[in-house]
Design a protein around this motif. Structure first.
Motif, PDB file in Angstrom:
ATOM      1  N   SER A  57     110.854  65.170  59.729  1.00 18.62           N
ATOM      2  CA  SER A  57     110.904  63.755  60.098  1.00 18.62           C
ATOM      3  C   SER A  57     110.002  62.925  59.187  1.00 18.62           C
ATOM      4  N   ILE A  58     108.821  63.436  58.919  1.00 16.13           N
ATOM      5  CA  ILE A  58     107.883  62.734  58.045  1.00 16.13           C
ATOM      6  C   ILE A  58     108.466  62.602  56.643  1.00 16.13           C
ATOM      7  N   GLN A  59     109.030  63.671  56.125  1.00 19.69           N
ATOM      8  CA  GLN A  59     109.599  63.632  54.776  1.00 19.69           C
ATOM      9  C   GLN A  59     110.769  62.651  54.699  1.00 19.69           C
ATOM     10  N   GLU A  60     111.623  62.654  55.721  1.00 18.46           N
ATOM     11  CA  GLU A  60     112.751  61.725  55.752  1.00 18.46           C
ATOM     12  C   GLU A  60     112.245  60.279  55.826  1.00 18.46           C
ATOM     13  N   TYR A  61     111.248  60.047  56.648  1.00 18.66           N
ATOM     14  CA  TYR A  61     110.669  58.711  56.773  1.00 18.66           C
ATOM     15  C   TYR A  61     110.063  58.266  55.451  1.00 18.66           C
ATOM     16  N   LYS A  62     109.322  59.158  54.803  1.00 15.37           N
ATOM     17  CA  LYS A  62     108.708  58.815  53.519  1.00 15.37           C
ATOM     18  C   LYS A  62     109.776  58.453  52.493  1.00 15.37           C
ATOM     19  N   LYS A  63     110.864  59.200  52.479  1.00 11.50           N
ATOM     20  CA  LYS A  63     111.935  58.926  51.525  1.00 11.50           C
ATOM     21  C   LYS A  63     112.534  57.541  51.777  1.00 11.50           C
ATOM     22  N   GLU A  64     112.852  57.241  53.030  1.00 10.56           N
ATOM     23  CA  GLU A  64     113.422  55.937  53.376  1.00 10.56           C
ATOM     24  C   GLU A  64     112.451  54.806  53.055  1.00 10.56           C
ATOM     25  N   THR A  65     111.187  55.008  53.362  1.00 10.00           N
ATOM     26  CA  THR A  65     110.184  53.980  53.143  1.00 10.00           C
ATOM     27  C   THR A  65     109.935  53.763  51.656  1.00 10.00           C
ATOM     28  N   GLN A  66     109.942  54.830  50.882  1.00  8.39           N
ATOM     29  CA  GLN A  66     109.764  54.687  49.442  1.00  8.39           C
ATOM     30  C   GLN A  66     110.898  53.866  48.834  1.00  8.39           C
ATOM     31  N   GLU A  67     112.101  54.009  49.391  1.00  5.47           N
ATOM     32  CA  GLU A  67     113.227  53.198  48.927  1.00  5.47           C
ATOM     33  C   GLU A  67     112.990  51.718  49.240  1.00  5.47           C
ATOM     34  N   LYS A  68     112.452  51.422  50.430  1.00  4.50           N
ATOM     35  CA  LYS A  68     112.142  50.032  50.783  1.00  4.50           C
ATOM     36  C   LYS A  68     111.054  49.475  49.870  1.00  4.50           C
ATOM     37  N   ILE A  69     110.040  50.285  49.610  1.00  4.67           N
ATOM     38  CA  ILE A  69     108.949  49.841  48.735  1.00  4.67           C
ATOM     39  C   ILE A  69     109.483  49.577  47.335  1.00  4.67           C
ATOM     40  N   ALA A  70     110.373  50.432  46.854  1.00  3.34           N
ATOM     41  CA  ALA A  70     110.973  50.227  45.534  1.00  3.34           C
ATOM     42  C   ALA A  70     111.791  48.932  45.514  1.00  3.34           C
ATOM     43  N   ASP A 118      98.112  64.907  61.303  1.00  4.85           N
ATOM     44  CA  ASP A 118      97.319  65.922  62.002  1.00  4.85           C
ATOM     45  C   ASP A 118      97.817  66.126  63.419  1.00  4.85           C
ATOM     46  N   GLY A 119      98.836  65.394  63.783  1.00  2.00           N
ATOM     47  CA  GLY A 119      99.384  65.543  65.124  1.00  2.00           C
ATOM     48  C   GLY A 119     100.488  64.537  65.350  1.00  2.00           C
ATOM     49  N   LYS A 120     101.236  64.802  66.381  1.00  6.26           N
ATOM     50  CA  LYS A 120     102.390  63.952  66.678  1.00  6.26           C
ATOM     51  C   LYS A 120     101.952  62.528  67.025  1.00  6.26           C
ATOM     52  N   GLU A 121     100.889  62.399  67.792  1.00  8.25           N
ATOM     53  CA  GLU A 121     100.413  61.076  68.198  1.00  8.25           C
ATOM     54  C   GLU A 121      99.898  60.277  67.002  1.00  8.25           C
ATOM     55  N   GLN A 122      99.179  60.942  66.120  1.00  5.59           N
ATOM     56  CA  GLN A 122      98.686  60.269  64.912  1.00  5.59           C
ATOM     57  C   GLN A 122      99.863  59.815  64.048  1.00  5.59           C
ATOM     58  N   TRP A 123     100.889  60.642  63.961  1.00  5.44           N
ATOM     59  CA  TRP A 123     102.075  60.292  63.180  1.00  5.44           C
ATOM     60  C   TRP A 123     102.764  59.065  63.783  1.00  5.44           C
ATOM     61  N   ARG A 124     102.914  59.044  65.103  1.00  2.00           N
ATOM     62  CA  ARG A 124     103.553  57.899  65.755  1.00  2.00           C
ATOM     63  C   ARG A 124     102.788  56.607  65.483  1.00  2.00           C
ATOM     64  N   LYS A 127     103.188  55.571  61.806  1.00  5.18           N
ATOM     65  CA  LYS A 127     104.542  55.086  61.555  1.00  5.18           C
ATOM     66  C   LYS A 127     104.729  53.675  62.124  1.00  5.18           C
ATOM     67  N   SER A 128     104.238  53.450  63.332  1.00  4.01           N
ATOM     68  CA  SER A 128     104.349  52.135  63.968  1.00  4.01           C
ATOM     69  C   SER A 128     103.604  51.074  63.157  1.00  4.01           C
ATOM     70  N   ASP A 129     102.356  51.347  62.815  1.00  5.33           N
ATOM     71  CA  ASP A 129     101.552  50.402  62.033  1.00  5.33           C
ATOM     72  C   ASP A 129     102.166  50.161  60.660  1.00  5.33           C
ATOM     73  N   PHE A 130     102.598  51.234  60.038  1.00 10.44           N
ATOM     74  CA  PHE A 130     103.148  51.135  58.686  1.00 10.44           C
ATOM     75  C   PHE A 130     104.441  50.324  58.695  1.00 10.44           C
ATOM     76  N   ASN A 131     105.315  50.587  59.677  1.00  7.93           N
ATOM     77  CA  ASN A 131     106.569  49.829  59.778  1.00  7.93           C
ATOM     78  C   ASN A 131     106.292  48.340  59.954  1.00  7.93           C
ATOM     79  N   TYR A 132     105.318  48.018  60.773  1.00  4.55           N
ATOM     80  CA  TYR A 132     104.968  46.620  60.997  1.00  4.55           C
ATOM     81  C   TYR A 132     104.543  45.969  59.674  1.00  4.55           C
ATOM     82  N   GLU A 133     103.635  46.606  58.965  1.00  2.00           N
ATOM     83  CA  GLU A 133     103.146  46.039  57.710  1.00  2.00           C
ATOM     84  C   GLU A 133     104.257  45.937  56.666  1.00  2.00           C
ATOM     85  N   LEU A 134     105.102  46.946  56.609  1.00  2.00           N
ATOM     86  CA  LEU A 134     106.208  46.936  55.652  1.00  2.00           C
ATOM     87  C   LEU A 134     107.198  45.814  55.977  1.00  2.00           C
ATOM     88  N   ASP A 135     107.497  45.644  57.259  1.00  2.00           N
ATOM     89  CA  ASP A 135     108.406  44.573  57.674  1.00  2.00           C
ATOM     90  C   ASP A 135     107.810  43.193  57.388  1.00  2.00           C
TER      91      ASP A 135
END
Length: 150
Positions: A57-70, A118-124, A127-135
């Motif tokens: 999930s993390i790798q897929e998210y990173k790939k999608e996000t890198q496309e948005k950043i590009a 380091d854990g599922k909660e940290q990832w969530r 991801k939430s914070d990062f999506n907000y900033e990216l948007d």
């Protein structure tokens, strides 16, 4: 004599029952230990599956996000090119704004590359914070006066 034979028979039967009872208890303990080991193996397998799914999930998210950043990088570069040939009075202001947006985009890219879950909660949370900033960055880019028709 008959009493003695009956007493001996009762003692032998009782002894046999006691010994067979002990063996079944030992067998029960062995079975319980085997069941416990199987359960521990299943839990370990389930944890590994969960970790793998999270990593996927993390790798897929990173790939999608890198496309948005590009895409943001491309938009910023296009705005810079438009602003370079523009004769507006506020050209310096737009150059500064574009530099800020470019820096934010670069910072987001670095945060994404450096993130280690380091854990599922940290990832969530990440991801939430990062999506907000990216948007927010995407909205800011779209709202640039240079992106509007002249």
């Amino acid at each position: 004599m008959k009493k003695r034979i009956i007493t001996i028979a009762v003692i032998i039967a009782t002894s046999g029952a006691i010994f067979s009872g002990c063996q079944s208890t030992n067998k029960k303990v062995e079975n319980a230990q085997e069941n416990l080991l199987e359960a521990e193996n299943k839990v370990t397998d389930a944890k590994q599956d969960l970790d793998q799914a999270t990593n996927d999930s993390i790798q897929e998210y990173k790939k999608e996000t890198q496309e948005k950043i590009a895409a943001h990088e491309k938009s910023i570069a296009e705005f810079k090119a438009r602003n370079a040939v523009d004769k507006r009075e506020n050209k310096a202001k737009y150059d500064k704004k574009l530099a800020e947006l470019e820096q934010k985009n670069t910072d987001l890219k670095k945060r994404l590359d450096d993130f280690k879950a380091d854990g599922k909660e940290q990832w969530r949370k990440f991801k939430s914070d990062f999506n907000y900033e990216l948007d927010e960055l995407g909205k800011t880019i779209k709202d640039l006066p240079l992106s509007k028709a002249r």
